[in-house]
Design an enzyme around this catalytic site. Structure first.
Site, short mmCIF file in Angstrom:
data_model
loop_
_atom_site.label_atom_id
_atom_site.label_comp_id
_atom_site.label_asym_id
_atom_site.label_seq_id
_atom_site.Cartn_x
_atom_site.Cartn_y
_atom_site.Cartn_z
CE LYS A 97 33.61 40.07 42.06
NZ LYS A 97 33.28 39.81 41.03
CG PHE A 143 36.92 40.89 32.58
CD1 PHE A 143 36.86 39.86 33.45
CD2 PHE A 143 35.58 39.81 31.25
CE1 PHE A 143 36.82 38.07 33.12
CE2 PHE A 143 35.59 38.80 31.15
CZ PHE A 143 36.08 38.14 32.08
NE ARG A 191 27.30 40.20 40.46
CZ ARG A 191 26.99 38.50 39.51
NH1 ARG A 191 26.71 38.14 39.08
NH2 ARG A 191 28.80 38.03 40.40
CG HIS A 200 33.27 34.64 42.61
ND1 HIS A 200 34.04 34.54 41.45
CD2 HIS A 200 33.88 33.52 43.45
CE1 HIS A 200 34.35 33.84 41.19
NE2 HIS A 200 34.92 32.35 42.46
#
Length: 373
Positions: A97, A143, A191, A200
């Site tokens: 992303k 979301f 992360r 993703h």
């Protein structure tokens, strides 16, 4: 008995304009190969040691180079190979992303260390409509709006990953969806390390197939376009040997750390005709021409557009002398000194003449890329 794997492989013979089929045998103990001509029912290549082919390169759908022949692996050659090598193989989408694109080099290194193989890669910029289409299954979720806004806020890098249990392995590498939770429970995950949503991950075989088709459609000319400007730019190619050796992440990190803007990125499998066309200006000029051409089509390469004023000159200096041995003596901090092996396998190609920067970028991102702008 000696361990042996078998694949059916196609090779296009440009001289005869024929598609020839072989059974390719690979012996991992001594890294030797053997080829059997299926149509003629006879040995084409007797068992010969060939260290440039690795076991991890052998999977259906891949293209490998054996003594300068580009072979497309179309199927397993026997039940043993299908069971041993193919039963756990999966493809999945890793979508980096916008907030994690600057960390792309680090993420590629993590993938490589986990024995994941990058088989396709492309930088693109999604519109809001495209982002909504990609996340359509989450449209009713609270979301959804935030997902769409993030995904369309800047360039993303779509990657097709291949490996044993690739879907679950990539999910584990990525860590919990909540980055705060990931930092506490899985600090070594992507992360957890970067503190962002980062990427993703496909959650099933069906989802992976659908999402890969979204970014890498089977029909040429479709899918999200690349991000190349094709102005004020120069071309950089991370060569096949460097990609195979897992150096792409380190090279991308070095380029970014030096302050260069990577404005477009795509993985290409260059065939012999295109390699000859691209390197035509070197034919009869440099003695390494044949080796350069052979290297470029020996496996997947990653092509970059480096954007900025005066970039062709400054980036060429950053790459260093073409001969990596000379580069290590004279300019030890350049890309070729750090990651190259010799004058042919010198890690990267860069545009030599400033006036050729746009032409080389256009060759890949407009002519060879069916999704070019």
């Amino acid at each position: 008995m000696e361990d042996r794997y078998a694949f059916l492989a196609d090779w296009y013979d440009p001289c005869a304009d024929l598609l020839r089929r072989y059974k390719l045998f690979y012996y991992p103990n001594d890294r030797s190969v053997e080829m059997f001509d299926v149509r003629k029912h006879k040995i084409f290549l007797r068992k010969t040691k060939y260290e440039n082919l690795l076991l991890r390169d052998l999977f259906v759908g891949n293209r490998v180079s054996v003594f300068s022949r580009q072979l497309n692996l179309i199927d397993y050659g026997d039940p043993y190979t299908a069971t041993k090598l193919g039963s756990k193989k999966q493809r999945t989408l890793a979508l980096i992303k916008p907030d994690a694109v600057p960390k792309l080099g680090d993420i590629l290194e993590i993938m490589y260390e986990a024995d994941m193989i990058v088989t396709k890669a492309k930088m693109t910029k999604l519109t809001c409509v495209e982002a909504k289409d990609f996340y359509a299954e989450h449209e009713s979720k609270p979301f959804f709006k935030d997902l769409v806004e993030l995904l369309s806020s800047g360039p993303v890098v779509a990657i097709e990953l291949m490996g044993d249990e690739a879907i679950s392995v990539w999910q584990q590498l990525l860590g919990p969806a909540d980055s705060a939770k990931a930092q506490k429970e899985a600090p070594l995950s992507i992360r957890g390390q970067f503190g962002t949503d980062a990427a993703h991950a496909s959650d099933s075989v069906t989802a992976a197939a659908r999402e890969l088709e979204f970014f890498f459609p089977s029909k040429a000319g479709e899918g999200p376009p690349n991000t190349a400007y094709c102005t004020d730019c120069t071309c950089c190619i991370i060569k096949p040997h460097a990609v195979s050796d897992g150096l792409a992440g380190k090279i991308l990190n070095a380029i970014s750390a030096a302050g260069f803007e990577i404005s477009a990125l795509k993985m290409f499998n260059v065939d012999q005709a295109n390699a000859e066309e691209f390197y035509e200006v070197y034919k009869g000029v440099v003695i390494e021409y044949y080796g350069m051409k052979t290297e470029l089509c020996s496996g997947p390469c990653i092509v970059l557009e480096i954007h900025g004023s005066d970039t062709p000159k400054t980036f060429r200096e950053f790459c260093g002398p073409a001969d990596s041995d000379i580069a290590r003596h004279l300019r030890p901090n350049t890309l070729r000194a750090l990651f190259g092996k010799d004058k042919v396998q010198n890690a990267v190609h860069c545009t030599d003449l400033p006036e050729d920067g746009v032409l080389e970028v256009e060759y890949f991102f407009k002519i060879l890329d069916g999704c070019g702008q």
